[in-house]
Design a protein around this motif. Structure first.
Motif, PDB file in Angstrom:
ATOM      1  N   GLY A 139     -14.524   1.435 -27.613  1.00  0.00           N
ATOM      2  CA  GLY A 139     -14.429   1.880 -29.079  1.00  0.00           C
ATOM      3  C   GLY A 139     -15.149   2.513 -29.338  1.00  0.00           C
ATOM      4  O   GLY A 139     -15.629   4.329 -28.820  1.00  0.00           O
ATOM      5  N   LEU A 140     -15.718   2.630 -30.928  1.00  0.00           N
ATOM      6  CA  LEU A 140     -15.679   3.926 -31.769  1.00  0.00           C
ATOM      7  C   LEU A 140     -17.120   4.236 -31.070  1.00  0.00           C
ATOM      8  O   LEU A 140     -17.811   3.448 -30.393  1.00  0.00           O
ATOM      9  CB  LEU A 140     -16.517   3.764 -32.463  1.00  0.00           C
ATOM     10  CG  LEU A 140     -15.516   3.076 -34.119  1.00  0.00           C
ATOM     11  CD1 LEU A 140     -15.647   2.024 -35.216  1.00  0.00           C
ATOM     12  CD2 LEU A 140     -14.172   4.528 -33.979  1.00  0.00           C
ATOM     13  N   CYS A 191     -17.271   5.458 -27.868  1.00  0.00           N
ATOM     14  CA  CYS A 191     -17.514   6.250 -26.761  1.00  0.00           C
ATOM     15  C   CYS A 191     -17.052   7.258 -25.967  1.00  0.00           C
ATOM     16  O   CYS A 191     -16.063   7.745 -26.780  1.00  0.00           O
ATOM     17  CB  CYS A 191     -16.946   5.149 -26.550  1.00  0.00           C
ATOM     18  SG  CYS A 191     -18.400   3.271 -26.423  1.00  0.00           S
ATOM     19  N   ASN A 216     -19.345   5.438 -21.366  1.00  0.00           N
ATOM     20  CA  ASN A 216     -19.149   4.173 -21.436  1.00  0.00           C
ATOM     21  C   ASN A 216     -19.412   3.247 -20.532  1.00  0.00           C
ATOM     22  O   ASN A 216     -20.953   2.278 -19.991  1.00  0.00           O
ATOM     23  CB  ASN A 216     -19.965   3.991 -22.971  1.00  0.00           C
ATOM     24  CG  ASN A 216     -19.555   5.223 -23.977  1.00  0.00           C
ATOM     25  OD1 ASN A 216     -19.654   6.104 -24.048  1.00  0.00           O
ATOM     26  ND2 ASN A 216     -20.743   4.829 -24.697  1.00  0.00           N
ATOM     27  N   HIS A 252     -13.157  -2.954 -25.666  1.00  0.00           N
ATOM     28  CA  HIS A 252     -14.043  -3.168 -26.579  1.00  0.00           C
ATOM     29  C   HIS A 252     -13.481  -2.680 -27.630  1.00  0.00           C
ATOM     30  O   HIS A 252     -13.089  -1.117 -28.112  1.00  0.00           O
ATOM     31  CB  HIS A 252     -14.623  -2.717 -26.235  1.00  0.00           C
ATOM     32  CG  HIS A 252     -16.373  -3.001 -26.384  1.00  0.00           C
ATOM     33  ND1 HIS A 252     -17.247  -2.310 -27.005  1.00  0.00           N
ATOM     34  CD2 HIS A 252     -16.754  -3.959 -27.950  1.00  0.00           C
ATOM     35  CE1 HIS A 252     -18.192  -2.583 -27.567  1.00  0.00           C
ATOM     36  NE2 HIS A 252     -18.142  -3.524 -28.307  1.00  0.00           N
ATOM     37  N   TRP A 270     -12.759  -0.518 -40.936  1.00  0.00           N
ATOM     38  CA  TRP A 270     -13.022   0.568 -40.146  1.00  0.00           C
ATOM     39  C   TRP A 270     -11.629   0.945 -39.880  1.00  0.00           C
ATOM     40  O   TRP A 270     -10.841   1.985 -40.049  1.00  0.00           O
ATOM     41  CB  TRP A 270     -13.491  -0.072 -39.086  1.00  0.00           C
ATOM     42  CG  TRP A 270     -14.665   0.590 -38.446  1.00  0.00           C
ATOM     43  CD1 TRP A 270     -15.842   0.798 -39.348  1.00  0.00           C
ATOM     44  CD2 TRP A 270     -15.606  -0.778 -37.358  1.00  0.00           C
ATOM     45  NE1 TRP A 270     -16.586   0.942 -38.007  1.00  0.00           N
ATOM     46  CE2 TRP A 270     -16.998  -0.307 -37.991  1.00  0.00           C
ATOM     47  CE3 TRP A 270     -15.677  -2.049 -36.718  1.00  0.00           C
ATOM     48  CZ2 TRP A 270     -18.016  -0.807 -36.964  1.00  0.00           C
ATOM     49  CZ3 TRP A 270     -16.344  -2.277 -36.109  1.00  0.00           C
ATOM     50  CH2 TRP A 270     -17.617  -1.594 -35.647  1.00  0.00           C
ATOM     51  N   HIS A 275     -22.267  -7.291 -30.388  1.00  0.00           N
ATOM     52  CA  HIS A 275     -21.628  -6.010 -29.861  1.00  0.00           C
ATOM     53  C   HIS A 275     -21.713  -5.411 -29.496  1.00  0.00           C
ATOM     54  O   HIS A 275     -20.963  -3.813 -28.753  1.00  0.00           O
ATOM     55  CB  HIS A 275     -21.159  -5.453 -30.833  1.00  0.00           C
ATOM     56  CG  HIS A 275     -19.912  -5.060 -31.844  1.00  0.00           C
ATOM     57  ND1 HIS A 275     -18.680  -5.687 -31.679  1.00  0.00           N
ATOM     58  CD2 HIS A 275     -19.495  -3.664 -31.697  1.00  0.00           C
ATOM     59  CE1 HIS A 275     -18.086  -4.440 -31.573  1.00  0.00           C
ATOM     60  NE2 HIS A 275     -17.868  -3.302 -31.621  1.00  0.00           N
ATOM     61  N   TYR A 327     -22.507  -3.446 -24.537  1.00  0.00           N
ATOM     62  CA  TYR A 327     -22.282  -3.496 -23.554  1.00  0.00           C
ATOM     63  C   TYR A 327     -23.205  -4.075 -22.696  1.00  0.00           C
ATOM     64  O   TYR A 327     -22.411  -4.669 -21.410  1.00  0.00           O
ATOM     65  CB  TYR A 327     -22.448  -2.153 -23.203  1.00  0.00           C
ATOM     66  CG  TYR A 327     -20.788  -1.118 -22.731  1.00  0.00           C
ATOM     67  CD1 TYR A 327     -19.957  -1.103 -22.343  1.00  0.00           C
ATOM     68  CD2 TYR A 327     -19.943  -0.495 -24.434  1.00  0.00           C
ATOM     69  CE1 TYR A 327     -18.776  -0.867 -22.175  1.00  0.00           C
ATOM     70  CE2 TYR A 327     -19.551   0.005 -24.222  1.00  0.00           C
ATOM     71  CZ  TYR A 327     -18.542   0.191 -23.084  1.00  0.00           C
ATOM     72  OH  TYR A 327     -17.773   0.386 -23.657  1.00  0.00           O
TER      73      TYR A 327
HETATM   74  N1  LIG Z   1     -23.138   1.253 -35.492  1.00  0.00           N
HETATM   75  C1  LIG Z   1     -22.745   2.034 -34.338  1.00  0.00           C
HETATM   76  C2  LIG Z   1     -21.332   1.975 -34.666  1.00  0.00           C
HETATM   77  C3  LIG Z   1     -20.629   2.929 -33.079  1.00  0.00           C
HETATM   78  C4  LIG Z   1     -20.763   1.188 -32.383  1.00  0.00           C
HETATM   79  O1  LIG Z   1     -21.596  -0.227 -31.740  1.00  0.00           O
HETATM   80  N2  LIG Z   1     -20.401   1.223 -30.939  1.00  0.00           N
HETATM   81  C5  LIG Z   1     -19.405   0.787 -30.386  1.00  0.00           C
HETATM   82  C6  LIG Z   1     -17.935   0.296 -29.972  1.00  0.00           C
HETATM   83  S1  LIG Z   1     -17.287   0.071 -31.719  1.00  0.00           S
HETATM   84  C7  LIG Z   1     -19.990   1.203 -28.512  1.00  0.00           C
HETATM   85  O2  LIG Z   1     -19.356   0.518 -27.469  1.00  0.00           O
HETATM   86  N3  LIG Z   1     -21.329   2.003 -28.300  1.00  0.00           N
HETATM   87  C8  LIG Z   1     -21.105   2.821 -27.574  1.00  0.00           C
HETATM   88  C9  LIG Z   1     -22.227   2.116 -26.636  1.00  0.00           C
HETATM   89  O3  LIG Z   1     -22.975   0.469 -26.472  1.00  0.00           O
HETATM   90  O4  LIG Z   1     -22.323   2.541 -25.391  1.00  0.00           O
HETATM   91  C10 LIG Z   1     -22.701   3.831 -34.827  1.00  0.00           C
HETATM   92  O5  LIG Z   1     -23.612   4.214 -35.390  1.00  0.00           O
HETATM   93  O6  LIG Z   1     -23.216   3.998 -33.109  1.00  0.00           O
END
Ligand SMILES: N[C@@H](CCC(=O)N[C@@H](CS)C(=O)NCC(=O)O)C(=O)O
Length: 278
Positions: A51-52, A54, A58, A144, A179, A256, A258
């Motif tokens: 996802g965003l 990453c 990740n 994801h 998004w 949301h 991992y």
């Molecule tokens: N609010 C978060 C949104 C980004 C987010 O939640 N990314 C998720 C996918 S949509 C993710 O996998 N992040 C990386 C991680 O948890 O390792 C940010 O600014 O970083």
């Protein structure tokens, strides 16, 4: 190709590679888990789209997928989420540009020159994986959030390519949520009609019954993005109308992160194994 890292993991090998992508016109890094051989057979491949924000690391370091992938004999391929490098256009915000490729082919500048993640994931990367590693051409796909959207559109747009598809908290209806609307207006232009080709709900409603493949979606009900960005029930309803075998599971208390993915990745691997080894 350049090997950047290698680690023994559950009797298999976890590797990180850099290669020059002709499609994206930049150097790209991906991770791969190669399970220990079972009966001398080449393993099938599960592609994982993140996802965003990453990159390839990740999922590799946080999901804990390798133990069960080794047991089942499934190779895991973790690509990056966008083109990379100094020559590649970017944006200051996390949901556009690098780390936010949305698995589509951009048509608008400054994005169109490098942002072709759809072609990269669909064609260039599997061709490379199947030429360079001892794996079979049986494929499944998962992801994801933005990567859940990527996995679903890859499966819906390419009948016969994947034996099954799954997703964690996918952006199923990007044309209708902030998004997706932001990314699509920059990458594809303001003409919203063109966005439909990249929206899993629209693709599902236009799909043919004979192209359906098994699909599994997990969604946490404590995910802060559920109501505003994700809404997997919209895809579940489209799947019901088209008689697609899609299971949507709402997991109470999960967010949301991992930690949510790590909690259910075993189910997804066993689900894909059922269809990969059929
Ligand atoms: N609010 C978060 C949104 C980004 C987010 O939640 N990314 C998720 C996918 S949509 C993710 O996998 N992040 C990386 C991680 O948890 O390792 C940010 O600014 O970083």
């Amino acid at each position: 190709m350049e090997l950047l890292e290698e680690h023994r993991c559950f009797e298999g090998r976890q590797q990180r590679w850099r290669h020059d992508s002709a499609v994206l016109d930049c150097a790209m890094t991906f991770s791969i888990f190669l399970p220990p051989p079972i009966d001398g057979k080449k393993p099938p491949v599960l592609y994982w789209l993140s996802g965003l924000t990453c990159n390839d690391e990740n999922f590799t370091t946080k999901a804990g997928a390798q133990r069960v992938a080794a047991e089942l004999g499934i190779a895991l391929v973790m690509p990056d989420t966008s083109p990379r490098g100094d020559a590649v256009a970017d944006d200051a915000q996390y949901d556009l540009g690098k780390g936010a490729g949305f698995y589509l082919n951009a048509t608008e500048q400054p994005w169109a020159s490098h942002y072709r993640m759809y072609d990269y994931i669909r064609d260039e990367l599997p061709a490379l994986i199947e030429a360079e590693f001892s794996v079979s051409d049986r494929r499944a796909i998962s992801g994801h959030s933005m990567g859940g959207h990527g996995a679903l559109i890859m499966a819906l747009k390419n009948p016969g390519r994947f034996s099954s598809v799954s997703a964690f908290a996918p952006i199923v209806n990007p044309t209708q949520v902030p998004w997706g609307q932001k990314a699509f207006s920059h990458y594809l232009g303001e003409e919203a009609e063109k966005w439909q080709a990249w929206d899993s709900c629209a693709l599902m409603l236009a799909s043919q019954a004979e192209d359906a493949i098994p699909a599994l979606i997990d969604q946490g009900d404590a995910d802060p993005f559920l109501a505003g960005q994700l809404q997997p029930a919209v895809l579940a309803e489209a799947a019901r109308q088209k008689a697609w075998p899609l299971t949507l599971r709402i997991q109470p208390g999960y967010d949301h992160s991992y930690y949510f993915i790590a909690s259910f990745i075993e189910d997804h691997l066993r689900f894909h194994a059922e269809h990969l080894f059929r």
